[in-house]
Scaffold this active site. Structure first.
Site, PDB file in Angstrom:
ATOM      1  N   GLY A 174       1.084  -0.834   0.147  1.00 52.07           N
ATOM      2  CA  GLY A 174       0.075   0.238   0.351  1.00 52.07           C
ATOM      3  C   GLY A 174       0.744   1.051  -0.055  1.00 52.07           C
ATOM      4  N   ARG A 204       4.006   5.753   2.161  1.00 49.94           N
ATOM      5  CA  ARG A 204       4.736   7.015   1.875  1.00 49.94           C
ATOM      6  C   ARG A 204       4.032   8.212   1.088  1.00 49.94           C
ATOM      7  NH1 ARG A 204      10.664   7.414   0.497  1.00 49.94           N
ATOM      8  NH2 ARG A 204      10.690   4.956  -1.139  1.00 49.94           N
ATOM      9  N   ARG A 241       3.493  13.649  -8.384  1.00 46.26           N
ATOM     10  CA  ARG A 241       3.699  13.153  -9.231  1.00 46.26           C
ATOM     11  C   ARG A 241       2.717  12.834  -9.830  1.00 46.26           C
ATOM     12  NH1 ARG A 241       6.447   6.997  -7.308  1.00 46.26           N
ATOM     13  NH2 ARG A 241       4.856   6.427  -6.280  1.00 46.26           N
ATOM     14  N   LYS A 274       5.229  11.638  -2.715  1.00 44.02           N
ATOM     15  CA  LYS A 274       5.748  10.731  -2.296  1.00 44.02           C
ATOM     16  C   LYS A 274       6.305  11.053  -1.236  1.00 44.02           C
ATOM     17  CE  LYS A 274       8.898   7.409  -3.519  1.00 44.02           C
ATOM     18  NZ  LYS A 274       9.294   6.311  -5.254  1.00 44.02           N
ATOM     19  N   ASP A 320       8.450   5.235   8.336  1.00 39.54           N
ATOM     20  CA  ASP A 320       8.290   6.449   8.554  1.00 39.54           C
ATOM     21  C   ASP A 320       7.775   7.201   7.997  1.00 39.54           C
ATOM     22  OD1 ASP A 320       9.980   7.067   6.534  1.00 39.54           O
ATOM     23  OD2 ASP A 320      11.511   8.333   8.157  1.00 39.54           O
ATOM     24  N   GLY A 321       6.948   7.184   6.362  1.00 42.79           N
ATOM     25  CA  GLY A 321       6.387   7.540   5.652  1.00 42.79           C
ATOM     26  C   GLY A 321       7.070   8.471   4.979  1.00 42.79           C
ATOM     27  N   ASP A 344       4.303  -4.925  -7.458  1.00 45.71           N
ATOM     28  CA  ASP A 344       4.018  -3.086  -6.977  1.00 45.71           C
ATOM     29  C   ASP A 344       4.388  -2.322  -8.200  1.00 45.71           C
ATOM     30  OD1 ASP A 344       5.572  -4.781  -5.381  1.00 45.71           O
ATOM     31  OD2 ASP A 344       6.238  -2.874  -4.636  1.00 45.71           O
ATOM     32  N   ASN A 345       5.547  -2.187  -8.557  1.00 42.66           N
ATOM     33  CA  ASN A 345       6.109  -1.171  -8.955  1.00 42.66           C
ATOM     34  C   ASN A 345       5.554  -1.695 -10.773  1.00 42.66           C
ATOM     35  OD1 ASN A 345       7.071  -0.167  -6.954  1.00 42.66           O
ATOM     36  ND2 ASN A 345       9.093  -1.150  -6.995  1.00 42.66           N
ATOM     37  N   ASP A 397       8.453   4.378 -10.223  1.00 40.44           N
ATOM     38  CA  ASP A 397       9.993   3.975  -9.051  1.00 40.44           C
ATOM     39  C   ASP A 397      11.187   4.305  -9.588  1.00 40.44           C
ATOM     40  OD1 ASP A 397       7.529   4.761  -7.066  1.00 40.44           O
ATOM     41  OD2 ASP A 397       8.021   2.752  -6.289  1.00 40.44           O
TER      42      ASP A 397
HETATM   43  P1  AMP Z   1       8.901   1.176  -3.508  1.00 42.97           P
HETATM   44  O1  AMP Z   1      10.062   0.534  -2.684  1.00 42.97           O
HETATM   45  O2  AMP Z   1       9.383   2.511  -2.665  1.00 42.97           O
HETATM   46  O3  AMP Z   1       8.425   1.096  -4.258  1.00 42.97           O
HETATM   47  O4  AMP Z   1       8.200   1.078  -1.580  1.00 42.97           O
HETATM   48  C1  AMP Z   1       7.401  -0.525  -1.825  1.00 42.97           C
HETATM   49  C2  AMP Z   1       6.790  -0.487  -0.644  1.00 42.97           C
HETATM   50  O5  AMP Z   1       7.041  -0.181   0.378  1.00 42.97           O
HETATM   51  C3  AMP Z   1       5.323   0.453  -1.136  1.00 42.97           C
HETATM   52  O6  AMP Z   1       4.870   0.299   0.151  1.00 42.97           O
HETATM   53  C4  AMP Z   1       6.484   1.924  -0.021  1.00 42.97           C
HETATM   54  O7  AMP Z   1       4.834   1.979   0.205  1.00 42.97           O
HETATM   55  C5  AMP Z   1       6.989   1.224   1.246  1.00 42.97           C
HETATM   56  N1  AMP Z   1       6.987   2.136   2.010  1.00 42.97           N
HETATM   57  C6  AMP Z   1       8.567   2.615   0.895  1.00 42.97           C
HETATM   58  N2  AMP Z   1       9.421   3.256   1.899  1.00 42.97           N
HETATM   59  C7  AMP Z   1       8.863   3.790   2.655  1.00 42.97           C
HETATM   60  C8  AMP Z   1       8.972   4.854   4.077  1.00 42.97           C
HETATM   61  N3  AMP Z   1       9.834   5.824   4.676  1.00 42.97           N
HETATM   62  N4  AMP Z   1       7.626   4.540   4.790  1.00 42.97           N
HETATM   63  C9  AMP Z   1       6.545   3.676   5.082  1.00 42.97           C
HETATM   64  N5  AMP Z   1       6.571   3.082   4.035  1.00 42.97           N
HETATM   65  C10 AMP Z   1       7.693   3.145   2.628  1.00 42.97           C
HETATM   66 MG    MG Z   2       6.855   1.617  -5.187  1.00 44.89          MG
END
Ligand code: AMP
Ligand code: MG
Length: 480
Positions: free
Chosen positions: A84, A87, A170, A107, A119-120, A246-247, A256
């Site tokens: 989900g 962040r 974005r 983002k 930490d989002g 998910d990407n 991403d």
């Molecule tokens: P990503 O690698 O950016 O595609 O992220 C994979 C998953 O991890 C996604 O669901 C993101 O929302 C979550 N995510 C990545 N970084 C953070 C963060 N700093 N805090 C919370 N969720 C994160």
């Molecule tokens: Mg992603």
């Protein structure tokens, strides 16, 4: 608050609440707009000046009636997980003057119901990378989501040491992922998959609406879009680094751009991402991973494709076989164009394969090899003095003669397919390092170059250099 130009909508909220969460926003202390994509603002019919007043909105400081975070799942490096927007916050859907609907998403805007202990937040460096790479992709003519703005938050975040926090805005034709379908199938019922599929069709393939075989056709369209996207990546030497489901957008846009990089020295096994220890997402694997990801999408749609499981599997398999055909056709035709051939013949695949073999053996720079061929600067080729290199050049010239077109037509085609400049890893790193210090000039200078990658009249100077050899092996980090 100045949101005058936006008039956000949120058709996504017509789906069941299972698909999203509307938690509170987490305002940041002192947001500052540091990057604004003015050409994109113009394309969207947004006013550059009023956008500059939207800093609070672009920092995620404002709760609006159209904002939400999306639920999704995904196979990350082959392992299934519920995910989900951990962040990310959708500000809403924006309908541009040309009638096209876009998602506008933040983002790094703070924790959500999907943060799973994270930490989002996001650091300014990775957000600048995403801005640079998505702009480069767009200019290269490759489908991608785009970055509208970067706002620094004035708050530190902890990564490998303290970093400056930032929020990226974005814009995408939607944020529906293969992983969104996986989520619907895992967390919901068949009715939820149907609702999501109909919603996706409405967003991306509205001409299929109401057709009895719309889900089959929709799957076919997604497969075609992904096959072409990945062929495009291969043709410019781009390695995404995290091709998780998910990407993977069903729109066929890339997203991403984290631990990604453009290949310099050509080798099919190239991996840049520090988290990809087994090379799952190596350059040469990307087409296969694309197919694997689409098989995961097909699985979620099986109950919608036919009355019996067997018949549905047959349909899905046929469409997945089409992926291979579409990919190969796009890839080999693209390679033929890169060496100046307008109409690809079967034998041309042997010619381009042999070129790639020579490039691999001589550790040639991917982009600059095709650039040298385009410029007719064959002396600059790493394999120019080898017998098999000379033989290849002779075979290539013979094939071009056979084509019987004036040189200027050949050169025009090659210029359209071989970028004169790409985001070189050392320039991207330098821009990021400066941005981390609060200096965005190198980012602006690099953006100026990357926005005209096929301009062979421009003098790109140091931007075409692969960089000093000691920077290899180059590794990219998620920085999440
Ligand atoms: P990503 O690698 O950016 O595609 O992220 C994979 C998953 O991890 C996604 O669901 C993101 O929302 C979550 N995510 C990545 N970084 C953070 C963060 N700093 N805090 C919370 N969720 C994160
Ligand atoms: Mg992603």
């Amino acid at each position: 608050m100045s949101t005058s130009d936006w008039n956000f909508e949120a058709t996504y909220l017509e789906l069941r609440e299972l698909f999203y969460n509307r938690g509170p926003v987490h305002p940041v202390a002192s947001p500052q707009l540091v990057l604004l994509n003015e050409p994109l603002a113009d394309t969207l019919g947004l006013n550059r000046l009023t956008l500059r007043d939207d800093v609070a909105l672009l920092a995620g400081n404002e709760q609006t009636s159209t904002s939400f975070s999306q639920a999704y799942a995904g196979h990350q490096f082959g392992h299934f997980t519920m995910l989900g927007d951990g962040r990310a916050l959708m500000l809403g859907e924006y309908v541009a003057p040309n009638g096209k609907r876009f998602d506008v998403q933040l983002k790094g805007s703070g924790p959500t119901a999907y943060s799973r202990g994270g930490d989002g937040r996001a650091a300014v460096g990775p957000m600048v990378r995403e801005f640079l790479i998505s702009e480069a992709m767009h200019a290269l003519g490759i489908p991608t989501n785009r970055a509208l703005a970067v706002v620094t938050t004035g708050e530190p975040i902890m990564r490998q040491g303290p970093k400056h926090g930032a929020v990226l805005t974005r814009v995408a034709s939607s944020h529906i992922r293969v992983g969104t379908f996986q989520y619907a199938a895992a967390a919901g019922s068949i009715d939820d998959v149907v609702a999501l599929a109909d919603y996706a069709i409405q967003r991306h393939d509205p001409d299929l609406k109401g057709l009895p075989d719309r889900y089959e056709q929709f799957l076919g369209r997604v497969i075609t879009r992904q096959a072409k996207l990945i062929a495009n990546w291969q043709l410019i030497g781009f390695i995404h680094g995290v091709m998780n489901t998910d990407n993977t957008f069903i729109s066929g846009e890339g997203l991403d751009y984290g631990p990604c990089a453009f290949m310099d020295t050509y080798h099919p096994n190239t991996v840049f991402s520090s988290i990809d220890r087994e090379g799952r997402y190596a350059y040469a694997n990307q087409p296969y991973i694309g197919s694997w990801n689409l098989a995961r999408l097909a699985e979620t749609l099986l109950p919608l494709l036919a009355d019996t499981h067997e018949a549905a599997v047959d349909i899905a398999n046929k469409l997945l076989n089409d992926y291979t055909e579409t990919y190969k056709d796009a890839y080999f035709t693209g390679l033929a164009h890169k060496i100046g051939l307008y109409v690809r013949k079967d034998e041309d695949d042997t010619l381009t394969d042999e070129l790639l073999r020579l490039m691999m053996e001589t550790e040639a720079d991917f982009t600059n090899t095709f650039r040298a061929l385009t410029l007719g600067d064959t002396d600059a080729l790493a394999f120019a003095n080898r017998d098999d290199g000379k033989a290849w050049l002779a075979a290539w010239r013979k094939r071009l003669n056979e084509q019987g077109l004036p040189d200027e037509d050949v050169i025009r085609l090659m210029r359209q397919h071989n970028p004169a400049v790409i985001p070189r890893n050392h320039h991207v790193e330098a821009a990021i390092t400066a941005a981390e210090r609060g200096d965005f000039e190198p980012t602006h200078a690099l953006l100026d170059v990357l926005r005209n990658p096929y301009d062979y009249e421009a003098d790109y100077g140091r931007y075409v250099s692969p960089g000093p050899p000691r920077t290899y092996p180059y590794q990219t980090f998620c920085g999440t």
